[in-house]
Design a protein around this motif. Structure first.
Motif, PDB file in Angstrom:
ATOM      1  N   LEU A  11      -3.241   7.317   8.288  1.00  0.00           N
ATOM      2  CA  LEU A  11      -4.555   6.528   7.592  1.00  0.00           C
ATOM      3  C   LEU A  11      -5.416   7.836   6.829  1.00  0.00           C
ATOM      4  O   LEU A  11      -5.363   8.923   7.403  1.00  0.00           O
ATOM      5  CB  LEU A  11      -5.406   5.843   8.621  1.00  0.00           C
ATOM      6  CG  LEU A  11      -4.547   4.822   9.032  1.00  0.00           C
ATOM      7  CD1 LEU A  11      -5.458   3.873  10.217  1.00  0.00           C
ATOM      8  CD2 LEU A  11      -4.094   3.805   8.058  1.00  0.00           C
ATOM      9  N   ALA A  12      -6.057   7.414   5.665  1.00  0.00           N
ATOM     10  CA  ALA A  12      -6.759   8.386   5.076  1.00  0.00           C
ATOM     11  C   ALA A  12      -8.270   8.527   5.517  1.00  0.00           C
ATOM     12  O   ALA A  12      -8.776   7.359   5.643  1.00  0.00           O
ATOM     13  CB  ALA A  12      -6.796   8.241   3.636  1.00  0.00           C
ATOM     14  N   SER A 331       0.359   3.251   2.180  1.00  0.00           N
ATOM     15  CA  SER A 331       0.278   3.710   0.564  1.00  0.00           C
ATOM     16  C   SER A 331      -0.021   5.285   0.289  1.00  0.00           C
ATOM     17  O   SER A 331      -0.387   5.766   1.381  1.00  0.00           O
ATOM     18  CB  SER A 331      -0.502   2.943  -0.305  1.00  0.00           C
ATOM     19  OG  SER A 331      -1.604   3.193  -0.028  1.00  0.00           O
ATOM     20  N   ARG A 332       0.152   5.385  -1.013  1.00  0.00           N
ATOM     21  CA  ARG A 332      -0.482   6.961  -1.450  1.00  0.00           C
ATOM     22  C   ARG A 332      -1.730   7.147  -1.183  1.00  0.00           C
ATOM     23  O   ARG A 332      -2.245   8.392  -0.583  1.00  0.00           O
ATOM     24  CB  ARG A 332      -0.102   7.440  -2.628  1.00  0.00           C
ATOM     25  CG  ARG A 332       1.322   7.215  -3.045  1.00  0.00           C
ATOM     26  CD  ARG A 332       1.542   7.428  -4.734  1.00  0.00           C
ATOM     27  NE  ARG A 332       2.797   7.580  -5.030  1.00  0.00           N
ATOM     28  CZ  ARG A 332       3.200   7.824  -6.233  1.00  0.00           C
ATOM     29  NH1 ARG A 332       2.247   7.809  -7.320  1.00  0.00           N
ATOM     30  NH2 ARG A 332       4.665   7.527  -6.583  1.00  0.00           N
ATOM     31  N   GLN A 333      -2.632   6.205  -0.827  1.00  0.00           N
ATOM     32  CA  GLN A 333      -4.056   6.096  -0.637  1.00  0.00           C
ATOM     33  C   GLN A 333      -4.192   6.326   0.938  1.00  0.00           C
ATOM     34  O   GLN A 333      -5.347   6.154   1.332  1.00  0.00           O
ATOM     35  CB  GLN A 333      -4.672   5.154  -1.419  1.00  0.00           C
ATOM     36  CG  GLN A 333      -5.023   5.155  -2.867  1.00  0.00           C
ATOM     37  CD  GLN A 333      -3.561   4.685  -3.286  1.00  0.00           C
ATOM     38  OE1 GLN A 333      -2.753   3.880  -3.109  1.00  0.00           O
ATOM     39  NE2 GLN A 333      -3.310   5.482  -4.633  1.00  0.00           N
ATOM     40  N   GLY A 334      -3.214   6.201   1.521  1.00  0.00           N
ATOM     41  CA  GLY A 334      -3.566   6.148   3.092  1.00  0.00           C
ATOM     42  C   GLY A 334      -3.843   4.459   3.657  1.00  0.00           C
ATOM     43  O   GLY A 334      -4.637   4.695   4.884  1.00  0.00           O
ATOM     44  N   VAL A 335      -3.624   3.562   2.768  1.00  0.00           N
ATOM     45  CA  VAL A 335      -3.844   2.200   3.300  1.00  0.00           C
ATOM     46  C   VAL A 335      -2.613   1.637   3.828  1.00  0.00           C
ATOM     47  O   VAL A 335      -1.563   1.615   3.149  1.00  0.00           O
ATOM     48  CB  VAL A 335      -4.309   1.350   2.045  1.00  0.00           C
ATOM     49  CG1 VAL A 335      -4.492  -0.101   2.214  1.00  0.00           C
ATOM     50  CG2 VAL A 335      -5.524   1.960   1.552  1.00  0.00           C
ATOM     51  N   PRO A 336      -2.673   1.038   5.031  1.00  0.00           N
ATOM     52  CA  PRO A 336      -1.586   0.280   5.664  1.00  0.00           C
ATOM     53  C   PRO A 336      -1.363  -0.971   4.803  1.00  0.00           C
ATOM     54  O   PRO A 336      -1.466  -2.185   5.408  1.00  0.00           O
ATOM     55  CB  PRO A 336      -2.119  -0.002   7.095  1.00  0.00           C
ATOM     56  CG  PRO A 336      -3.504  -0.178   6.949  1.00  0.00           C
ATOM     57  CD  PRO A 336      -3.899   1.046   5.941  1.00  0.00           C
ATOM     58  N   PHE A 337      -0.870  -1.155   3.748  1.00  0.00           N
ATOM     59  CA  PHE A 337      -0.720  -2.190   2.911  1.00  0.00           C
ATOM     60  C   PHE A 337       0.075  -3.291   3.249  1.00  0.00           C
ATOM     61  O   PHE A 337      -0.082  -4.424   3.252  1.00  0.00           O
ATOM     62  CB  PHE A 337      -0.112  -1.839   1.513  1.00  0.00           C
ATOM     63  CG  PHE A 337       1.387  -1.123   1.359  1.00  0.00           C
ATOM     64  CD1 PHE A 337       2.415  -2.023   1.259  1.00  0.00           C
ATOM     65  CD2 PHE A 337       1.643   0.044   1.898  1.00  0.00           C
ATOM     66  CE1 PHE A 337       3.490  -1.457   1.231  1.00  0.00           C
ATOM     67  CE2 PHE A 337       2.845   0.746   1.842  1.00  0.00           C
ATOM     68  CZ  PHE A 337       3.942  -0.313   1.542  1.00  0.00           C
ATOM     69  N   MET A 338       1.321  -2.961   4.206  1.00  0.00           N
ATOM     70  CA  MET A 338       2.279  -3.969   4.739  1.00  0.00           C
ATOM     71  C   MET A 338       1.295  -4.591   5.857  1.00  0.00           C
ATOM     72  O   MET A 338       1.424  -5.971   6.008  1.00  0.00           O
ATOM     73  CB  MET A 338       3.475  -3.312   5.314  1.00  0.00           C
ATOM     74  CG  MET A 338       4.329  -2.934   4.289  1.00  0.00           C
ATOM     75  SD  MET A 338       4.732  -3.973   3.135  1.00  0.00           S
ATOM     76  CE  MET A 338       5.666  -5.265   4.119  1.00  0.00           C
TER      77      MET A 338
END
Length: 469
Positions: A11-12, A331-338
């Protein structure tokens, strides 16, 4: 937990200090305060203040315990991770999934509440369309970056705070006679009219207590959010220390104003909600429109938070091997999109059940989360009790300490067990405890199976390593 971003599974640290501060201030302000408080007042009368004092004191103590652990070990899994360490992997598994389920069910509740407000403004559009639309919109905002979520919540929180402070200031001015063209019953209503301070006895106060306790759920989520900031320990300590004045100002002060203005047996109180009825009695024009706007902001904020909290909890479960591995992708932004998409999908399915399935189905799902908040608080108390002894034995410095340890910790445990027992005794809450207990048993069984599976895999891996060496 690492706060650095690696592109896969980390995570970002996107929250800024002002985001955490505002989240900690307004995280507990939801539709439960603006609307639900009317039902609690109608049950207990002016003595509902005692229910809010007791519930607030419980939350303050729980947050202090959680703060002690979170400052020592910041983690986006928060108390679920601590339960894993302090009690056992099965406990972390169980409380993590229960908490995820609680917030997944908040998604349809808040979406339906927001849709009802929007439908009253635009009656030509179906309620279900608004419910799905606002959920989809806030899901997208959660997919961008944690900073975007923080920015949305910052302004949502600001609007809620401004609304409550304005209400308290207006109510106080009216009660003190500074606004002669406005009318209010006055503080005498608390003790001398409509049956006095406790018209329905102390039993009604206990019944209201069970309702008010659930208004505070979400306070603990700031420890989850702070783990995604650059200085989590400092932010958690600051947030947990400020919880006392937050509860006193936003809950106790506003409830005091309301019960001083609105008679507890006013038939419109549980129908219109406490804030709207108070504004109407103060002869404030367009009271319903103003409250509707504030409620819309409040429920949108809670829906936004529900998506965020549920996704972070299941992300943490995934990283510990307690949830499907795919839910740990970022994601590249550090978001746990799944995790965001999966949590929202379940939320949308339960929303659809409300509109298109028999009422009993949705009601049973809601009942299954009825006692989860108390179980979470109980687990936090037990974890703090055990982890504090470990910290003391390791001689590790404790930067934020629970007050009067272990007396207050044990007092909280006894209080929560007493509240759960009361819920079993009271017919109105018995179904909630039964449904939550059934769900807890099933999840605990799955947790034990998962723990055994992990132990077997570890044993196979160790034997394989030994044979190769």
């Amino acid at each position: 937990m690492s706060n650095s971003i690696s592109g896969q599974g980390a995570l970002a640290p996107g929250f800024k200090q002002r985001h955490i501060t505002m989240l900690s201030i307004a995280g507990i302000i939801g539709a439960g305060l603006f609307i639900g408080s009317g039902h609690a007042i109608a049950v207990a009368g002016p003595a509902v203040i005692l229910a809010y004092v007791m519930a607030g004191a419980l939350v303050i103590l729980v947050m202090r315990m959680l703060g002690e652990m979170a400052v020592a070990s910041p983690d986006t899994g928060s108390f679920s991770t601590y339960a894993d360490k302090a009690i056992g992997p099965w406990a972390g598994f169980t409380i993590g999934w229960l908490y995820w389920w609680f917030w997944v069910l908040v998604i349809p509740l808040e979406a339906i509440a927001a849709a009802a407000v929007l439908n009253s403004w635009f009656p030509g559009i179906e309620t279900w369309f608004f419910a799905f639309g606002i959920t989809a919109f806030l899901t997208v905002t959660n997919l961008f970056s944690v900073a975007k979520y923080g920015e949305f919540e910052f302004w949502f929180a600001m609007l809620k705070i401004v609304a409550i402070i304005a209400f308290i200031a207006l109510g106080a001015a009216v009660l003190l006679g500074f606004v002669p063209e406005r009318s209010a019953s006055g503080i005498s209503q608390l003790i001398s009219t409509h049956g006095g301070f406790m018209p329905n006895g102390f039993g009604a106060v206990i019944g209201a207590l069970l309702t008010t306790m659930f208004s505070f759920i979400g306070t603990e989520a700031v420890t989850i959010a702070a783990a995604e900031s650059k200085d989590p320990a400092r932010n958690i300590a600051k947030a947990t220390k400020s919880v006392i004045w937050r509860i006193c100002l936003f809950y106790l002060a506003s409830i005091f104003i309301i019960v001083s203005i609105v008679a507890w047996n006013d038939p419109l109180l549980p129908v219109q909600g406490s804030y709207q009825r108070a504004l109407e009695l103060m002869n404030i024009p367009h009271a319903k429109a103003m409250v509707d706007m504030v409620v819309l902001v409040a429920v949108a904020s809670c829906l936004n938070s529900a998506i965020y909290i549920s996704s972070r909890m299941v992300f943490s479960l995934s990283k510990r091997g307690d949830a499907p591995k795919m839910l740990g992708k970022t994601s590249r932004q550090g978001v746990p999109f799944m995790a965001v998409l999966a949590s929202t999908a379940i939320g949308l399915i339960t929303t659809a059940l409300n509109f298109f399935a028999p009422t009993e189905v949705f009601n049973f799902l809601l009942a299954s989360s009825g006692a989860i908040a108390l179980l979470v608080y109980l687990v936090i108390a037990v974890c703090q009790l055990r982890m504090r002894y470990r910290l003391e034995r390791s001689r590790q410095p404790i930067k934020l300490k629970m007050w009067m340890f272990p007396v207050l910790t044990w007092l909280v445990i006894v209080f929560i067990l007493g509240a759960l027992t009361t819920m079993v005794v009271l017919p109105a809450h018995r179904g909630e405890v039964s449904a939550t207990a059934l769900l807890s048993i099933v999840i605990t069984a799955l947790g034990l199976l998962n723990q055994r599976k992990r132990s077997n895999l570890k044993g196979i891996s160790e034997r394989s390593f030994s044979s190769h060496s």
